[in-house]
Design an enzyme around this catalytic site. Structure first.
Site, PDB file in Angstrom:
ATOM      1  CD  GLU A  55     121.219  60.815  17.791  1.00 39.94           C
ATOM      2  OE1 GLU A  55     121.613  60.909  18.961  1.00 39.94           O
ATOM      3  OE2 GLU A  55     120.491  59.870  17.392  1.00 39.94           O
ATOM      4  CB  CYS A  89     124.503  58.709  17.866  1.00 37.79           C
ATOM      5  SG  CYS A  89     123.234  57.607  17.204  1.00 37.79           S
ATOM      6  CB  ALA A 159      84.959  53.786  32.000  1.00 39.83           C
ATOM      7  CD1 TRP A 180      79.782  47.603  25.778  1.00 40.39           C
ATOM      8  CD2 TRP A 180      81.786  48.464  26.213  1.00 40.39           C
ATOM      9  NE1 TRP A 180      80.704  46.782  25.190  1.00 40.39           N
ATOM     10  CE2 TRP A 180      81.945  47.275  25.438  1.00 40.39           C
ATOM     11  CE3 TRP A 180      82.922  49.167  26.601  1.00 40.39           C
ATOM     12  CZ2 TRP A 180      83.201  46.792  25.050  1.00 40.39           C
ATOM     13  CZ3 TRP A 180      84.172  48.682  26.225  1.00 40.39           C
ATOM     14  CH2 TRP A 180      84.292  47.520  25.454  1.00 40.39           C
ATOM     15  NE  ARG A 194      92.823  47.949  26.065  1.00 43.70           N
ATOM     16  CZ  ARG A 194      91.767  47.174  25.938  1.00 43.70           C
ATOM     17  NH1 ARG A 194      91.595  46.463  24.826  1.00 43.70           N
ATOM     18  NH2 ARG A 194      90.866  47.090  26.909  1.00 43.70           N
ATOM     19  CG  LEU A 214      92.927  42.947  28.911  1.00 42.65           C
ATOM     20  CD1 LEU A 214      93.865  42.560  30.048  1.00 42.65           C
ATOM     21  CD2 LEU A 214      92.260  44.276  29.207  1.00 42.65           C
ATOM     22  NE  ARG A 217      88.233  44.411  20.397  1.00 45.08           N
ATOM     23  CZ  ARG A 217      88.399  44.544  21.713  1.00 45.08           C
ATOM     24  NH1 ARG A 217      89.414  43.952  22.315  1.00 45.08           N
ATOM     25  NH2 ARG A 217      87.563  45.273  22.430  1.00 45.08           N
ATOM     26  N   GLY A 294      90.024  45.835  38.292  1.00 42.82           N
ATOM     27  CA  GLY A 294      88.936  46.691  38.717  1.00 42.82           C
ATOM     28  C   GLY A 294      89.313  47.546  39.909  1.00 42.82           C
ATOM     29  CB  THR A 297      93.287  45.422  40.549  1.00 43.52           C
ATOM     30  OG1 THR A 297      92.744  44.106  40.678  1.00 43.52           O
ATOM     31  CG2 THR A 297      94.688  45.337  39.990  1.00 43.52           C
TER      32      THR A 297
END
Length: 352
Positions: A55, A89, A159, A180, A194, A214, A217, A294, A297
């Site tokens: 604002e 505000c 994935a 991968w 991330r 983690l 990049r 994984g 978890t």
């Protein structure tokens, strides 16, 4: 019937607010526009924690301040009514005698929670609340989950192959590195995610087998707080998670002394673990958490019904055997194609 003009300007507020994603925590995402005779004369958004609110930025962008007394201010979240890192505000709006304020949704943060609306109405300002309410709450889903459920907004991410595996069968001789399933375009998508969240967690097996960093990049932004489960402190100090470059938290049953960028939280490894973690993250004002693996978890949080969203990347390949991916018995709310992969998004409307 909703006012289409109000919705148009509120949509612009939401569009502006998104520009602050990843930079405003623990503050919400807020955008604001000021309209005079059907024309936007000022706009702004909250750019970064500790800096001016949306604002104020919108007001500062108005060239002719005399027009403020004849204008309407739009904002997707109730203006604050308390002195925090910046002035209130709502008081500024009252002092400037802006006659009409249109708000997307009420703020459930206890220091605001209707007080801003009350302050402006008491001053004679015409306040409209609830324009694009659902969209406004969705934008700040992390903020509202944190304040209303006293825990971070939780995103499950993994994935899997076309035949439903999250990893292949590994032998003791299998190199320690990521397996991968998707390509570099999907990885850019993951790193963008991330950069938008505050913390990220992996289990012991994933840390040991994949040696993930983690961090962020392949996108621009701040890396989240790294969290790893290590019940018996068996993980090697040489893993990338322990490089000391990013704040990292280890959940363990052992008593350990913290080091630079490495803290330890003693927890019990049972069904109470998720809520122990949530309580600690709540104390740190952490509003979002990604669980990146994984299967064991992720399933712990699925069983506890402590998840809000799931991002499932499906690669264009088969493993035929290996570790089965988690299963969500819901229909995806969104399906996307990312190069040779697919991304399915799920939402849990009944999360605890």
């Amino acid at each position: 019937m909703p006012d289409k003009q109000d919705e148009k300007y509120m949509q612009r507020c939401l569009q502006l607010a998104k520009n602050g994603l990843g930079n405003t925590y623990p503050n919400p995402l807020v955008g604001s526009v000021i309209v005079y005779k059907g024309k936007i004369i000022g706009e702004g958004f909250h750019k970064k924690i500790g800096e001016l609110h949306a604002e104020v930025n919108a007001v500062n962008s108005v060239k002719n301040k005399d027009l403020l007394k004849k204008s309407t201010l739009y904002v997707n979240l109730e203006p604050c009514a308390h002195m925090g890192r910046t002035p209130a505000c709502s008081k500024m709006i009252v002092d400037l005698q802006i006659p009409h304020v249109v708000i997307g949704c009420r703020d459930s943060f206890e220091k605001v929670a209707g007080k801003g609306i009350g302050m402006m109405r008491s001053a004679g300002i015409n306040v409209t609340v609830g324009v694009l309410k659902n969209e406004s709450r969705e934008l700040n889903k992390r903020f509202f989950t944190y304040h209303e459920k006293k825990r971070p907004y939780l995103i499950l991410k993994w994935a899997q192959t076309l035949d439903g595996f999250i990893d292949f069968e590994r032998s003791p001789e299998t190199p320690i590195k990521p397996n991968w399933i998707t390509d570099e375009y999907a990885r850019v998508s993951v790193h963008k995610m991330r950069s938008e969240e505050q913390s990220i967690l992996v289990g012991t097996n994933s840390a040991e087998k994949d040696n993930p960093s983690l961090n962020v990049r392949d996108w621009s932004g701040k890396s989240p707080l790294r969290i790893v489960l290590d019940r018996n402190m068996r993980l090697s100090e040489n893993l990338s998670l322990f490089d000391g470059k990013i704040p990292t938290l280890v959940l363990t049953e052992k008593s350990e002394i913290s080091k630079k960028n490495l803290d330890f939280l003693k927890v019990t490894f049972d069904d109470k673990l998720p809520k122990q973690l949530f309580s600690y993250l709540y104390s740190l004002e952490i509003q979002s958490l990604i669980i990146e693996g994984g299967t064991q978890t992720i399933n712990m949080f699925l069983r506890a019904n402590l998840w809000d969203e799931a991002k499932v990347y499906i690669g264009d390949n088969f493993f035929h055997k290996g570790i089965k991916a988690p299963e969500i018995k819901l229909n995806p709310v969104k399906k996307e194609n990312i190069s040779g992969s697919k991304l399915y998004t799920y939402r849990n409307k009944n999360a605890d």
